[in-house]
Design a protein around this motif. Structure first.
Motif, PDB file in Angstrom:
ATOM      1  N   VAL A  78      19.927 -12.189  31.668  1.00  0.00           N
ATOM      2  CA  VAL A  78      18.791 -12.996  31.215  1.00  0.00           C
ATOM      3  C   VAL A  78      19.142 -14.491  31.277  1.00  0.00           C
ATOM      4  CG1 VAL A  78      17.418 -13.574  29.171  1.00  0.00           C
ATOM      5  CG2 VAL A  78      17.735 -11.194  29.817  1.00  0.00           C
ATOM      6  N   ILE A  79      20.347 -14.834  30.866  1.00  0.00           N
ATOM      7  CA  ILE A  79      20.777 -16.238  30.909  1.00  0.00           C
ATOM      8  C   ILE A  79      20.834 -16.729  32.354  1.00  0.00           C
ATOM      9  CG2 ILE A  79      22.721 -17.798  30.474  1.00  0.00           C
ATOM     10  CD1 ILE A  79      23.279 -16.070  27.935  1.00  0.00           C
ATOM     11  N   VAL A  80      21.391 -15.914  33.248  1.00  0.00           N
ATOM     12  CA  VAL A  80      21.454 -16.288  34.664  1.00  0.00           C
ATOM     13  C   VAL A  80      20.042 -16.498  35.211  1.00  0.00           C
ATOM     14  CG1 VAL A  80      22.051 -15.445  36.976  1.00  0.00           C
ATOM     15  CG2 VAL A  80      23.703 -15.247  35.106  1.00  0.00           C
ATOM     16  N   TYR A  81      19.138 -15.571  34.878  1.00  0.00           N
ATOM     17  CA  TYR A  81      17.752 -15.701  35.339  1.00  0.00           C
ATOM     18  C   TYR A  81      17.124 -17.001  34.829  1.00  0.00           C
ATOM     19  CZ  TYR A  81      12.855 -14.514  36.140  1.00  0.00           C
ATOM     20  OH  TYR A  81      11.536 -14.527  36.541  1.00  0.00           O
ATOM     21  N   SER A  82      17.393 -17.344  33.576  1.00  0.00           N
ATOM     22  CA  SER A  82      16.804 -18.569  33.015  1.00  0.00           C
ATOM     23  C   SER A  82      17.352 -19.818  33.700  1.00  0.00           C
ATOM     24  CB  SER A  82      17.042 -18.641  31.502  1.00  0.00           C
ATOM     25  OG  SER A  82      18.400 -18.908  31.209  1.00  0.00           O
ATOM     26  N   LEU A  83      18.568 -19.745  34.223  1.00  0.00           N
ATOM     27  CA  LEU A  83      19.134 -20.897  34.926  1.00  0.00           C
ATOM     28  C   LEU A  83      18.411 -21.188  36.243  1.00  0.00           C
ATOM     29  CD1 LEU A  83      22.935 -20.354  34.254  1.00  0.00           C
ATOM     30  CD2 LEU A  83      21.471 -22.165  33.316  1.00  0.00           C
ATOM     31  N   SER A  84      17.744 -20.177  36.791  1.00  0.00           N
ATOM     32  CA  SER A  84      16.969 -20.427  38.020  1.00  0.00           C
ATOM     33  C   SER A  84      15.836 -21.408  37.757  1.00  0.00           C
ATOM     34  CB  SER A  84      16.430 -19.119  38.595  1.00  0.00           C
ATOM     35  OG  SER A  84      15.389 -18.595  37.802  1.00  0.00           O
ATOM     36  N   THR A  85      15.292 -21.387  36.528  1.00  0.00           N
ATOM     37  CA  THR A  85      14.229 -22.347  36.203  1.00  0.00           C
ATOM     38  C   THR A  85      14.784 -23.766  36.127  1.00  0.00           C
ATOM     39  OG1 THR A  85      14.468 -22.076  33.805  1.00  0.00           O
ATOM     40  CG2 THR A  85      12.927 -20.604  34.920  1.00  0.00           C
ATOM     41  N   VAL A  86      16.033 -23.889  35.704  1.00  0.00           N
ATOM     42  CA  VAL A  86      16.674 -25.205  35.657  1.00  0.00           C
ATOM     43  C   VAL A  86      16.839 -25.750  37.071  1.00  0.00           C
ATOM     44  CG1 VAL A  86      18.778 -26.466  35.050  1.00  0.00           C
ATOM     45  CG2 VAL A  86      17.871 -24.740  33.484  1.00  0.00           C
ATOM     46  N   ALA A  87      17.353 -24.915  37.970  1.00  0.00           N
ATOM     47  CA  ALA A  87      17.529 -25.343  39.355  1.00  0.00           C
ATOM     48  C   ALA A  87      16.184 -25.700  39.991  1.00  0.00           C
ATOM     49  CB  ALA A  87      18.233 -24.256  40.161  1.00  0.00           C
ATOM     50  N   GLY A  88      15.153 -24.906  39.708  1.00  0.00           N
ATOM     51  CA  GLY A  88      13.819 -25.204  40.240  1.00  0.00           C
ATOM     52  C   GLY A  88      13.272 -26.510  39.709  1.00  0.00           C
ATOM     53  N   ASN A  89      13.494 -26.776  38.425  1.00  0.00           N
ATOM     54  CA  ASN A  89      13.047 -28.022  37.821  1.00  0.00           C
ATOM     55  C   ASN A  89      13.784 -29.212  38.437  1.00  0.00           C
ATOM     56  OD1 ASN A  89      12.118 -30.042  36.095  1.00  0.00           O
ATOM     57  ND2 ASN A  89      12.225 -28.749  34.287  1.00  0.00           N
TER      58      ASN A  89
ATOM     59  N   LYS B 205      13.921  -8.971  29.018  1.00  0.00           N
ATOM     60  CA  LYS B 205      13.854 -10.077  29.977  1.00  0.00           C
ATOM     61  C   LYS B 205      13.010 -11.229  29.427  1.00  0.00           C
ATOM     62  CE  LYS B 205      12.728 -10.772  34.816  1.00  0.00           C
ATOM     63  NZ  LYS B 205      12.164 -10.165  36.002  1.00  0.00           N
ATOM     64  N   SER B 206      12.118 -10.914  28.492  1.00  0.00           N
ATOM     65  CA  SER B 206      11.272 -11.966  27.921  1.00  0.00           C
ATOM     66  C   SER B 206      12.069 -12.949  27.058  1.00  0.00           C
ATOM     67  CB  SER B 206      10.134 -11.346  27.106  1.00  0.00           C
ATOM     68  OG  SER B 206      10.653 -10.619  26.016  1.00  0.00           O
ATOM     69  N   VAL B 207      13.308 -12.614  26.726  1.00  0.00           N
ATOM     70  CA  VAL B 207      14.170 -13.540  25.991  1.00  0.00           C
ATOM     71  C   VAL B 207      14.453 -14.775  26.850  1.00  0.00           C
ATOM     72  CG1 VAL B 207      16.427 -13.753  24.839  1.00  0.00           C
ATOM     73  CG2 VAL B 207      15.126 -11.642  24.637  1.00  0.00           C
ATOM     74  N   THR B 208      14.125 -14.700  28.125  1.00  0.00           N
ATOM     75  CA  THR B 208      14.249 -15.852  29.018  1.00  0.00           C
ATOM     76  C   THR B 208      13.513 -17.058  28.446  1.00  0.00           C
ATOM     77  OG1 THR B 208      14.355 -14.352  30.895  1.00  0.00           O
ATOM     78  CG2 THR B 208      13.845 -16.639  31.382  1.00  0.00           C
ATOM     79  N   LEU B 209      12.413 -16.825  27.738  1.00  0.00           N
ATOM     80  CA  LEU B 209      11.664 -17.930  27.129  1.00  0.00           C
ATOM     81  C   LEU B 209      12.543 -18.746  26.187  1.00  0.00           C
ATOM     82  CD1 LEU B 209       8.327 -16.110  26.264  1.00  0.00           C
ATOM     83  CD2 LEU B 209       8.702 -17.801  28.056  1.00  0.00           C
ATOM     84  N   LEU B 210      13.343 -18.061  25.398  1.00  0.00           N
ATOM     85  CA  LEU B 210      14.242 -18.743  24.463  1.00  0.00           C
ATOM     86  C   LEU B 210      15.255 -19.592  25.217  1.00  0.00           C
ATOM     87  CD1 LEU B 210      15.437 -19.131  21.577  1.00  0.00           C
ATOM     88  CD2 LEU B 210      16.868 -17.147  22.080  1.00  0.00           C
ATOM     89  N   TRP B 211      15.888 -18.997  26.220  1.00  0.00           N
ATOM     90  CA  TRP B 211      16.893 -19.731  26.981  1.00  0.00           C
ATOM     91  C   TRP B 211      16.267 -20.889  27.749  1.00  0.00           C
ATOM     92  CZ3 TRP B 211      21.674 -19.495  25.713  1.00  0.00           C
ATOM     93  CH2 TRP B 211      22.176 -18.346  25.122  1.00  0.00           C
ATOM     94  N   SER B 212      15.102 -20.696  28.334  1.00  0.00           N
ATOM     95  CA  SER B 212      14.437 -21.780  29.071  1.00  0.00           C
ATOM     96  C   SER B 212      14.094 -22.932  28.145  1.00  0.00           C
ATOM     97  CB  SER B 212      13.174 -21.260  29.755  1.00  0.00           C
ATOM     98  OG  SER B 212      13.508 -20.324  30.742  1.00  0.00           O
ATOM     99  N   MET B 213      13.629 -22.611  26.944  1.00  0.00           N
ATOM    100  CA  MET B 213      13.322 -23.661  25.975  1.00  0.00           C
ATOM    101  C   MET B 213      14.595 -24.427  25.608  1.00  0.00           C
ATOM    102  SD  MET B 213      11.246 -23.398  22.354  1.00  0.00           S
ATOM    103  CE  MET B 213      12.478 -22.419  21.513  1.00  0.00           C
ATOM    104  N   LEU B 214      15.689 -23.704  25.435  1.00  0.00           N
ATOM    105  CA  LEU B 214      16.959 -24.342  25.110  1.00  0.00           C
ATOM    106  C   LEU B 214      17.446 -25.232  26.255  1.00  0.00           C
ATOM    107  CD1 LEU B 214      19.305 -24.579  23.082  1.00  0.00           C
ATOM    108  CD2 LEU B 214      20.364 -22.650  24.270  1.00  0.00           C
TER     109      LEU B 214
END
Length: 136
Positions: free
Chosen positions: A17-28, A74-83
């Motif tokens: 889940v953490i790895v998946y959330s990092l994809s949003t960082v790279a996209g941003n 997988k929805s915990v991605t919201l927490l990591w993305s917010m962080l």
């Protein structure tokens, strides 16, 4: 019969889940650069690499968890993305965002507490154990 989960299984799920959330960082980060510039291509490529790593991790996760439980977590991605947005991009965490993430986390907890996959409803609405001997 429910399979007993190990700490390593849960850790694998959370790491994926953490790895998946990092994809949003790279996209941003890619989106903050001009289209097809050197940095845009680097960050966009990084997003694909992160998603490839996630795909391998996800395959391991769904071997260990019921799909409904794995996907729910997988929805915990919201927490990591917010962080990540707060730490990396200095975006403000509003009370509404916190309430939204808490609602999602509550749903994840409820889903994980249930007896998924071990029971099914019969036509009359009663619960029936799966995998048991049924001579009805």
């Amino acid at each position: 019969m429910k399979k007993k989960l190990k700490f390593g299984d849960i850790l694998l799920l959370e790491i994926s889940v953490i790895v998946y959330s990092l994809s949003t960082v790279a996209g941003n980060l890619a989106g903050q650069n001009p289209f097809l510039s050197r940095n845009y291509i680097i960050f966009f490529g990084l997003e694909f690499v992160i998603l490839a790593i996630y795909a391998v991790l996800w395959q391991q996760v769904i071997k260990r968890f019921e799909l409904s439980i794995a996907y729910c977590n997988k929805s915990v991605t919201l927490l990591w993305s917010m962080l990540w947005n707060f730490l990396i991009f200095s975006q403000i965490i509003t009370p509404g965002k916190v309430v939204g993430v808490l609602l999602v986390m509550g749903g994840v907890i409820v889903m994980n507490m249930g007896g998924h996959g071990s029971e099914e409803k019969t036509a009359d609405g009663t619960q029936k154990e799966q995998g048991g001997d049924s001579d009805e």
